[in-house]
Design a protein around this motif. Structure first.
Motif, mmCIF file in Angstrom:
data_model
loop_
_atom_site.group_PDB
_atom_site.id
_atom_site.type_symbol
_atom_site.label_atom_id
_atom_site.label_comp_id
_atom_site.label_asym_id
_atom_site.label_seq_id
_atom_site.Cartn_x
_atom_site.Cartn_y
_atom_site.Cartn_z
ATOM 1 N N LYS A 342 0.794 -1.229 0.000
ATOM 2 C CA LYS A 342 0.000 0.000 0.000
ATOM 3 C C LYS A 342 0.824 1.277 0.000
ATOM 4 C CE LYS A 342 -4.057 -1.975 2.156
ATOM 5 N NZ LYS A 342 -4.626 -2.320 3.459
ATOM 6 N N HIS A 344 4.094 3.448 -1.684
ATOM 7 C CA HIS A 344 5.082 3.592 -2.753
ATOM 8 C C HIS A 344 6.479 3.778 -2.151
ATOM 9 C CE1 HIS A 344 7.211 5.548 -6.088
ATOM 10 N NE2 HIS A 344 6.306 5.011 -6.879
ATOM 11 N N HIS A 346 8.841 5.751 -2.723
ATOM 12 C CA HIS A 346 9.218 7.137 -2.421
ATOM 13 C C HIS A 346 8.634 7.630 -1.108
ATOM 14 C CE1 HIS A 346 11.498 8.687 -5.825
ATOM 15 N NE2 HIS A 346 11.650 9.742 -5.050
ATOM 16 N N ASP A 347 7.402 7.194 -0.836
ATOM 17 C CA ASP A 347 6.786 7.560 0.443
ATOM 18 C C ASP A 347 7.480 6.834 1.589
ATOM 19 O OD1 ASP A 347 4.801 9.258 -0.707
ATOM 20 O OD2 ASP A 347 3.715 7.483 -1.364
ATOM 21 N N THR A 350 10.672 8.814 2.352
ATOM 22 C CA THR A 350 10.451 10.057 3.100
ATOM 23 C C THR A 350 10.046 9.771 4.541
ATOM 24 O OG1 THR A 350 9.819 11.257 1.096
ATOM 25 C CG2 THR A 350 9.084 12.197 3.177
ATOM 26 N N MET A 351 9.155 8.767 4.725
ATOM 27 C CA MET A 351 8.698 8.437 6.079
ATOM 28 C C MET A 351 9.883 7.965 6.931
ATOM 29 S SD MET A 351 5.422 8.992 5.922
ATOM 30 C CE MET A 351 4.158 8.282 6.879
ATOM 31 N N SER A 354 12.267 10.629 8.102
ATOM 32 C CA SER A 354 11.838 11.419 9.257
ATOM 33 C C SER A 354 12.208 10.722 10.561
ATOM 34 C CB SER A 354 10.334 11.699 9.195
ATOM 35 O OG SER A 354 9.604 10.568 9.608
ATOM 36 N N LEU A 355 12.555 9.428 10.478
ATOM 37 C CA LEU A 355 13.008 8.694 11.668
ATOM 38 C C LEU A 355 14.540 8.615 11.724
ATOM 39 C CD1 LEU A 355 10.505 5.682 11.478
ATOM 40 C CD2 LEU A 355 10.206 7.860 12.676
ATOM 41 N N ASN A 397 10.449 -1.545 12.749
ATOM 42 C CA ASN A 397 9.391 -0.885 13.499
ATOM 43 C C ASN A 397 8.840 0.301 12.697
ATOM 44 O OD1 ASN A 397 7.759 -0.352 15.784
ATOM 45 N ND2 ASN A 397 9.156 1.311 16.345
ATOM 46 N N GLY A 398 9.739 1.050 12.073
ATOM 47 C CA GLY A 398 9.329 2.191 11.240
ATOM 48 C C GLY A 398 8.450 1.740 10.080
ATOM 49 N N GLN A 401 5.020 0.881 11.346
ATOM 50 C CA GLN A 401 4.265 2.097 11.693
ATOM 51 C C GLN A 401 3.763 2.813 10.440
ATOM 52 O OE1 GLN A 401 3.544 3.118 14.820
ATOM 53 N NE2 GLN A 401 4.553 1.279 15.590
ATOM 54 N N LEU A 402 4.610 2.900 9.421
ATOM 55 C CA LEU A 402 4.181 3.667 8.244
ATOM 56 C C LEU A 402 3.110 2.920 7.456
ATOM 57 C CD1 LEU A 402 5.506 2.926 5.145
ATOM 58 C CD2 LEU A 402 7.582 3.512 6.377
ATOM 59 N N VAL A 405 -0.021 4.012 9.090
ATOM 60 C CA VAL A 405 -0.399 5.382 8.738
ATOM 61 C C VAL A 405 -1.066 5.428 7.351
ATOM 62 C CG1 VAL A 405 0.510 7.679 8.199
ATOM 63 C CG2 VAL A 405 1.367 6.444 10.184
ATOM 64 N N PHE A 406 -0.518 4.634 6.425
ATOM 65 C CA PHE A 406 -1.059 4.657 5.060
ATOM 66 C C PHE A 406 -2.312 3.798 4.912
ATOM 67 C CE2 PHE A 406 2.669 6.858 3.891
ATOM 68 C CZ PHE A 406 2.459 7.385 2.625
ATOM 69 N N GLY A 407 -2.452 2.818 5.825
ATOM 70 C CA GLY A 407 -3.447 1.767 5.794
ATOM 71 C C GLY A 407 -4.765 1.951 5.108
ATOM 72 N N LEU B 5 6.064 14.917 9.778
ATOM 73 C CA LEU B 5 5.639 14.852 8.369
ATOM 74 C C LEU B 5 4.212 15.338 8.151
ATOM 75 C CD1 LEU B 5 7.177 11.425 7.312
ATOM 76 C CD2 LEU B 5 7.967 13.695 6.687
ATOM 77 N N TYR B 9 2.327 15.146 4.591
ATOM 78 C CA TYR B 9 1.273 14.142 4.381
ATOM 79 C C TYR B 9 0.018 14.549 5.145
ATOM 80 C CZ TYR B 9 4.774 11.004 2.341
ATOM 81 O OH TYR B 9 5.731 10.438 1.551
#
Lengths: 407, 150
Positions: A342, A344, A346-347, A350-351, A354-355, A397-398, A401-402, A405-407, B5, B9
């Motif tokens: 779910k 991409h 690139h996302d 970036t996510m 941030s960690l 873990n990251g 988590q991401l 968030v996108f789920g 973010l 986002y």
């Protein structure tokens, strides 16, 4: 795992103390380029402070010193890859230039219309495009041996593609996009049975395992300094002496000549015939220091430690629902390329940034590999000897988590 | 965990990524242009139905990251009913918002597209957001059947 001096090694890399977006840096983009230990950084700095001059030129003391350091590094490289002579160690900008050098000199002399060059479907663009350019110039044909869904070379198909027209086999030792380590001994044996020279693209393999060019019996081995803890802008083309002797020069200029008149020029002996112009002297010195550093730790120790890291990361990644590993070869280096259902790449990039986690998102200069797996891009975590299980825990873990968030 | 973010986002972006609007092939399109970002592999096909110089319908197909998907989804919504001139003006505003000086942004003109303003702080992601608009620009100028960000 316990015997590997990981804490000491981490302390050797100043950049690992950096904070990225207020988090400790977790650098997992080592297949793109890896970080430099302080000894390498200092050796370049000290060379410029105390020993710098041009090489192979003057009689003055500094020039002699600089030449000693430069040629001393060549000696270290000879030992590191077990070449039979320093004449076989050509300094170039990097793997890309090494391959282009072979294409433009060996290729233009030995490869004619209708001849074939054999590569694999997992090559980096730098082991595709130079051959396409050569084929365009000469009318030769580029043949591509297929891979399977695990990302392994289909050896039978590879063997079938070797023909009387094949004039060169050029394959990657370890794939940058998949981590696959190719069965290079088998590949070389199959090519040698028909007297076909073999070039190995060693850009990814060289920092992760011991490489012995004589044991491999490859004809050319290309690699870059910056992926093995040395500076950018420096790399090596190893070539068997007899082949190098027979090849015309790559570029013309200073240092590659013995005698110049306006009527004709006599070329210098190996390895200088291929090193026109003032080389990247300080970077060669830095590369020499990196070789010392790696030798002290031991390439086999590095390979064992990284194999455990990859194993740990792979097991954890497989527990994540919706994560698909791209490249599951049995023989694999410390690269974990993956896609998420779910999210991409690139996302993901970036996510994770941030960690504080640096990974690569993209096609990894291997667009045909992306096409084969029918993905536009992948996310890639590539490990080095300074990475730890704890860092892999933070990565996984990251990712979990991401996905949420996108789920 | 990803608090830093939030500007990039926003919820609207997640929404458009999960459920992209106007995500379909348009069989009777008057203009069809492919946009490609070779750096990340994002690829989209934009379809426009025109009535004179007015865009009466817009749709797209393709795959990309959340930013690029949300950007093209929002764009197809906002340009419907606009004239070519109005759409080009929006493109200029969008470009200013993502890469230009903050004081030049006309928030009223940009409307809903403002959710993408966060990419300003992420230079590596600007092209994800602008790919849709460069593709639209090529479609309106009727110049090429495919464009690339590089």
């Amino acid at each position: 795992m316990t015997t590997f001096p990981i804490e000491k090694i981490r302390a050797d890399f100043p950049i690992l103390n950096e904070k990225i977006r207020n988090k400790p840096l977790i650098y997992l983009d080592n297949a793109a380029t890896c970080q430099k230990p302080l000894v390498v950084i200092d050796s370049i700095s000290n060379f410029y402070k105390h020993e710098y001059a041009n090489v192979h030129r003057g009689v003055h003391t500094l020039s002699v010193k600089a030449t000693d350091r430069y040629e001393g590094a060549r000696e270290k490289l000879k030992t590191f890859i077990n070449a039979s002579s320093t004449k076989e160690i050509i300094f170039v900008k990097g793997t890309t230039e090494a391959i282009n050098l072979v294409a433009q000199t060996f290729g233009k002399t030995n490869i004619k219309q209708g001849d074939e060059i054999l590569i694999t479907a997992m090559e980096h663009h730098s082991n595709i495009v130079p051959w396409q350019m050569l084929c365009k110039d000469t009318g030769a044909i580029l043949k591509v041996a297929p891979i399977n869904l695990q990302g392994e070379l289909i050896f039978d198909e590879f063997e079938k593609l070797i023909s009387d027209k094949t004039k060169l086999v050029s394959v990657v030792h370890m794939s940058n996009a998949l981590g696959t380590i190719n069965p290079v001994k088998k590949i070389i044996a199959a090519a040698k049975a028909k007297n076909i020279p073999v070039l190995l693209d060693g850009a990814q393999a060289i920092p992760h395992m011991s490489v012995d060019v004589q044991a491999l019996d490859c004809d050319f081995y290309a690699f870059s300094g910056h992926k093995m803890y040395a500076p950018t802008g420096i790399g090596v083309l190893y070539g068997k002496q007899a082949l190098l002797e027979a090849m015309p020069p790559y570029q013309g200029g200073g240092d590659m000549i013995r005698k110049v008149t306006f009527e004709e020029t006599e070329y210098n002996a190996l390895p200088y015939k291929f090193e026109a112009g003032t080389p990247s002297i300080a970077d060669v010195v830095g590369l020499g220091t990196a070789i010392d550093y790696l030798t002290e730790i031991g390439m086999d120790n590095i390979a064992n430690y990284e194999a455990e890291l990859l194993d740990y990361a792979t097991k954890k990644a497989k527990q994540i629902e919706g994560l698909r590993i791209i490249g599951e070869a049995k023989d694999k280096g410390a690269i974990l390329s993956f896609v998420l259902d779910k999210v991409h790449p690139h996302d993901i990039g970036t996510m994770l940034d941030s960690l504080g986690i640096a990974i690569r998102a993209g096609h990894h200069c291997a667009m045909p590999v992306m096409d084969f797996f029918e993905v536009p891009a992948t996310a890639r975590a590539s490990f080095a000897m300074y990475n730890t299980r704890q860092e892999i825990d933070v990565l996984m873990n990251g990712i979990e988590q991401l996905i949420e968030v996108f789920g | 965990m990803f608090d830093d973010l939030r500007d990039l986002y926003q919820e609207v972006i997640f929404d458009h990524n999960r459920n992209p609007r106007n995500f379909r092939v348009m069989e009777d399109a008057d203009r069809q242009v492919e946009g490609f970002n070779p750096l990340c592999g994002d690829r989209l096909t934009l379809f426009l139905k025109m009535d004179g110089d007015q865009i009466v319908d817009a749709s797209f197909q393709g795959s990309g990251c959340a930013i690029s998907t949300a950007s093209v989804s929002l764009m197809t919504e906002i340009v419907k009913g606009k004239t070519e001139e109005q759409a080009e003006a929006l493109f200029k505003q969008f470009h200013e918002m993502t890469t230009g000086k903050e004081e030049n942004i006309d928030l009223e003109a940009i409307g809903k597209l403002a959710v993408l303003a966060g990419v300003r702080e992420y230079p590596a992601r600007v092209k994800c957001a602008t790919l849709a608009w460069h593709t639209l620009d090529a479609a309106l100028k009727n110049e090429e059947s495919s464009i690339s960000t590089e």
